[in-house]
Design an enzyme around this catalytic site. Structure first.
Site: not given
Length: 303
Positions: A216, A245, A264
């Protein structure tokens, strides 16, 4: 015994439907379901009928569901913790090798042999700490061992991680960092772990250390990371997650040749339900048999 009734929302999915049928269940509308398999985020999460006894979330992290107040105490909740571990572990190893072997810097420069050659390092004989060594840690450990590394696992309980050379509890994280050449972050995002990598903890590492984050974004204070990278406190950073993000186009980390940021994709969306399907089938089998389910959520811990 009546057929297990399972809803898949907010859209149908062939991989999950096959998993449901594999254990003798049937896919039904939510209003008729005993189990809801939710493959979306917290936005648009439906009001649940009283017939739903268990909700299976398709994400490993549940922070956004907790923040949105989705979870309740009326039924069982599971997440996908551990379901995608093998692919994420593979990505973590790729990021670490990309850094230590100077592939990252080479890709950002043009035949800069004089700068790259002296900085190339091997995992053989190094110590790699896996912080948050759950499912990802169990999958990553043999990959690192195959590269000749010593694995130092850090988890909440301190219970030994299979294959790790040493396992310590999270209250000894500083000690683990100080003993390691490189660090892989695989911990959940909780109030205790947010900005766990900051000016103080980054300074415990070594000038050649690479830090890899496949967990994370908020685990790292990115301003502190930038300071550590530009001052030579650590060797580099490889991030599959950021905070926020996506990062801004002018984020200063993009400009550093000892940083790689992947968008990601350690657990690519296109394979999510395919990866989840066998675990869903196993959990449905356990549910029918009255056995303990995989990845039961503890909401007050945030995972």
């Amino acid at each position: 015994m009546s057929t297990l009734r399972v809803a898949v929302e907010p859209a149908p999915d062939q991989h999950l439907a096959s998993a449901i049928r594999e254990v003798g269940g049937s896919v039904v509308p939510l209003a008729q379901a005993q189990v809801l398999v939710w493959i979306g985020g917290p936005d648009g999460f439906p009001d649940l009928p009283d017939t739903v006894e268990w909700v299976a979330l398709s994400t490993a992290g549940i922070e956004r569901f907790v923040d949105a107040g989705v979870l309740d105490d009326k039924r069982l909740w599971t997440n996908a913790s551990g379901f995608y571990s093998r692919g994420v572990a593979e990505h973590a190893l790729a990021l670490l090798l990309g850094g230590t072997r100077q592939i990252v810097r080479s890709a950002k420069t043009r035949w800069a042999k004089d700068a790259v050659d002296p900085a190339v390092r091997t995992l053989r004989g190094s110590t790699v700490a896996i912080v948050g060594a759950g499912g990802i840690g169990r999958e990553l450990t043999p990959l690192l061992k195959a590269c000749g590394a010593t694995v130092l696992a850090v988890n909440r309980s301190g219970r030994p991680v299979d294959g790790a050379d040493v396992t310590v509890a999270s209250d000894r994280t500083d000690e683990a960092l100080a003993q390691s050449d490189h660090v892989v972050l695989a911990a959940p995002d909780t109030p205790e772990t947010r900005h766990m990598m900051n000016d103080r903890t980054l300074a415990l590492l070594r000038p050649h250390s690479w830090i890899v984050n496949v967990a994370r974004g908020p685990l790292i204070d990115e301003a502190a990371l930038h300071r550590a990278l530009t001052a030579g406190v650590i060797g580099g950073a490889a991030l599959d997650v950021t905070d926020p993000e996506p990062p801004a186009d002018d984020h200063p980390l993009y400009d550093l040749d000892n940083v790689v940021i992947t968008p990601h994709v350690a657990n690519p969306t296109g394979r999510l339900t395919q990866e989840m399907a066998p675990y869903l089938a196993e959990n449905l089998r356990r549910y029918v048999a009255g056995e303990e389910l995989l990845a039961v959520v503890t909401a007050d811990r945030g995972y």
